[in-house]
Motif scaffolding. Structure first.
Motif, mmCIF file in Angstrom:
data_model
loop_
_atom_site.group_PDB
_atom_site.id
_atom_site.type_symbol
_atom_site.label_atom_id
_atom_site.label_comp_id
_atom_site.label_asym_id
_atom_site.label_seq_id
_atom_site.Cartn_x
_atom_site.Cartn_y
_atom_site.Cartn_z
ATOM 1 N N SER A 18 -12.664 -44.239 -56.657
ATOM 2 C CA SER A 18 -12.317 -45.459 -57.389
ATOM 3 C C SER A 18 -13.261 -46.598 -57.043
ATOM 4 N N TRP A 28 -14.489 -50.580 -56.540
ATOM 5 C CA TRP A 28 -13.834 -51.688 -55.844
ATOM 6 C C TRP A 28 -12.801 -52.394 -56.721
ATOM 7 N N ASP A 49 -9.593 -51.132 -55.909
ATOM 8 C CA ASP A 49 -9.284 -50.938 -54.492
ATOM 9 C C ASP A 49 -8.795 -52.192 -53.790
ATOM 10 N N LEU A 80 -14.603 -49.859 -46.964
ATOM 11 C CA LEU A 80 -13.266 -50.338 -47.286
ATOM 12 C C LEU A 80 -12.697 -51.164 -46.132
ATOM 13 N N LEU A 105 -4.341 -45.931 -55.143
ATOM 14 C CA LEU A 105 -4.238 -47.219 -54.478
ATOM 15 C C LEU A 105 -3.620 -48.264 -55.392
ATOM 16 N N ALA A 162 -6.143 -43.798 -49.186
ATOM 17 C CA ALA A 162 -6.018 -44.973 -49.485
ATOM 18 C C ALA A 162 -4.824 -44.954 -48.848
ATOM 19 N N GLY A 165 -8.083 -42.050 -56.035
ATOM 20 C CA GLY A 165 -8.464 -43.334 -55.660
ATOM 21 C C GLY A 165 -7.750 -44.175 -54.756
#
Length: 464
Positions: free
Chosen positions: A72, A74, A77, A105, A389, A453, A464
């Motif tokens: 995924s 940003w 995220d 991350l 996420l 995540a 993601g």
């Protein structure tokens, strides 16, 4: 230290703590992406909170797969409330189209966010049990007025008005045994078995180079590890799956909605076809027999037929499962199959849904009979590998709204995703062409339920 959002919640001696839950902080368990998102929403609503993180840093589980790049970009995220708080402090968001590694991350998002909250985020604070002060699971009268009691592994205790459990599943990987039970001898061979996503080309290289490695599992984490191993010369690789064919693991190739995921399957298929990776199908792990520095893994299928393979190391990419042990004295309503809440189970059932088809959901679907306790993030999904996420962030927003008494906002659950979910993102291939993937692998963590995540985490989910 006060942090961004008022005085730090202080742990009090039991005799001095307030008798009414409303005077106490909300405890968030886990300082991963979803736990810190919950903290951000609590901060925006002016609710007192403390975050308890078992590890020694924010995103401790993410740090364990820091070398892996996620599927995924940003823009999916970063939680909205977290973004607002960070930007108010002068933070500059990363490139919205970039696919971060676990390390990125943490460094570019989770660590700055945790720093913003100051001493409200307590690291090295492992929760060992949750109950109600003075109430076991059986006692009812006056239960909802009793504060939550959170016991830590070091013997310390806190009281809370509510608990948001975002602890993920990364610490509880699934077993190698094909029937959901540990294979015979699995514990004895434990030091030769690693779980999903070791840093094959980096920190863990010496453990794999030149060794015969058996990878068990058919998800994207298995594929990522297999492709990394294929780059190590003189390293024999065997891949064992329960299915009779690896077609599902190969995915849709160029037709895959997510190019990086499609490339993962295409490259894996090529290695199997060339013989670089030996594929064994119909493999149902039944027993492990250790012989000094090697282990013989025996398969016994439902008909009783056996086959075996000997290896120097095993990577068990068999997924994760939730551990509800710490909430053993709370009243939980868990689905008997997935281990999620009963209301959430049909919405996330992997037999019917992929990560892109799971509908938005929130506090209503995550509620338990124990008023004020919510599990969110990848842990809320139980064994379903469909977590995203973005889904966890919406869970956090809805649950915090409910705890604030804003039920209109809690029920108004939405997900701002592409038409087919994050799985349809076409950005991965372009990014790989721009700079190449840091690990030399196309794809990422989120093929199994990890603490993204993760979840794990957490952790995890398919994309993601």
């Amino acid at each position: 230290m006060s942090g961004c959002c008022g005085p730090t919640a202080v742990e009090l001696e039991p005799s001095r703590q307030a008798a009414q839950p409303g005077d106490l902080p909300i405890v968030v368990i886990g300082a991963g992406p979803v736990g810190l998102a919950a903290a951000a929403h609590l901060a925006e609503r002016g609710l007192d909170f403390v975050v308890l993180e078992a590890g020694e840093q924010a995103g401790a589980s993410v740090a364990r797969w820091s070398h892996v790049r996620v599927f995924s970009p940003w823009k999916y995220d970063i939680d909205a409330a977290a973004r607002r708080l960070l930007e108010a402090g002068g933070w500059n968001a990363p490139d919205a189209e970039w696919l971060p590694t676990g390390a990125e991350l943490i460094d570019d998002y989770l660590a700055p966010l945790a720093e913003l909250f100051g001493d409200r985020v307590r690291t090295g604070a492992k929760v060992s049990a949750i109950s109600r002060l003075g109430y076991d699971r059986v006692r009812t009268a006056g239960r909802e007025q009793a504060p939550f009691l959170i016991r830590l592994a070091d013997g310390g205790e806190l009281h809370a008005r509510a608990v948001i459990d975002a602890s993920g599943t990364y610490a509880t990987p699934s077993v190698l045994g094909a029937s959901g039970l540990p294979a015979h001898g699995e514990a004895d061979a434990g030091e030769l078995v690693d779980h999903a996503l070791p840093d094959v080309l980096g920190a863990d290289r010496d453990r794999y180079a030149g060794k015969h490695v058996l990878v068990v599992g058919a998800g994207h984490s298995a594929a990522t590890t297999l492709l990394a191993l294929a780059q190590l010369e003189d390293t024999p690789i065997t891949w064992a799956i329960r299915a009779g064919s690896a077609a599902r693991a190969y995915g849709g190739g160029e037709a895959d909605a997510l190019p990086a995921r499609g490339a993962l399957g295409t490259r894996l298929h090529a290695h199997v076809t060339s013989g670089r990776i030996r594929l064994i199908t119909g493999f149902f792990t039944h027993a492990l027999e250790r012989d000094v520095e090697q282990v013989r893994v025996i398969s016994r299928d439902p008909s009783g037929a056996e086959q075996s393979v000997s290896a120097d190391r095993i990577v068990a990419a068999t997924g994760y499962r939730p551990d509800h042990t710490i909430a053993g004295e709370l009243r939980l309503d868990l689905d008997p199959i997935l281990g999620s809440t009963r209301a959430l189970a049909p919405l996330i059932d992997p037999n019917a849904h992929s990560c892109g088809t799971v509908p938005a959901h929130g506090a209503a679907e995550l509620a338990h009979p124990e008023d004020g306790y919510y599990a969110i993030g990848v842990k809320s999904y139980g064994r379903a590998p469909t977590f995203l996420l973005a889904t966890g962030y919406e869970q956090a927003r809805s649950v915090v709204a409910a705890l604030a008494g804003d039920w209109e906002a809690a029920r108004d659950v939405r997900l701002d995703l592409p038409e087919t979910g994050v799985c349809s993102s076409g950005l991965a291939e372009a990014q790989e062409q721009r700079v190449g993937l840091a690990t030399g692998i196309s794809g990422g963590l989120l093929g199994t339920p990890l603490p993204l995540a993760t979840a794990g985490a957490s952790q995890g989910g398919c994309c993601g």
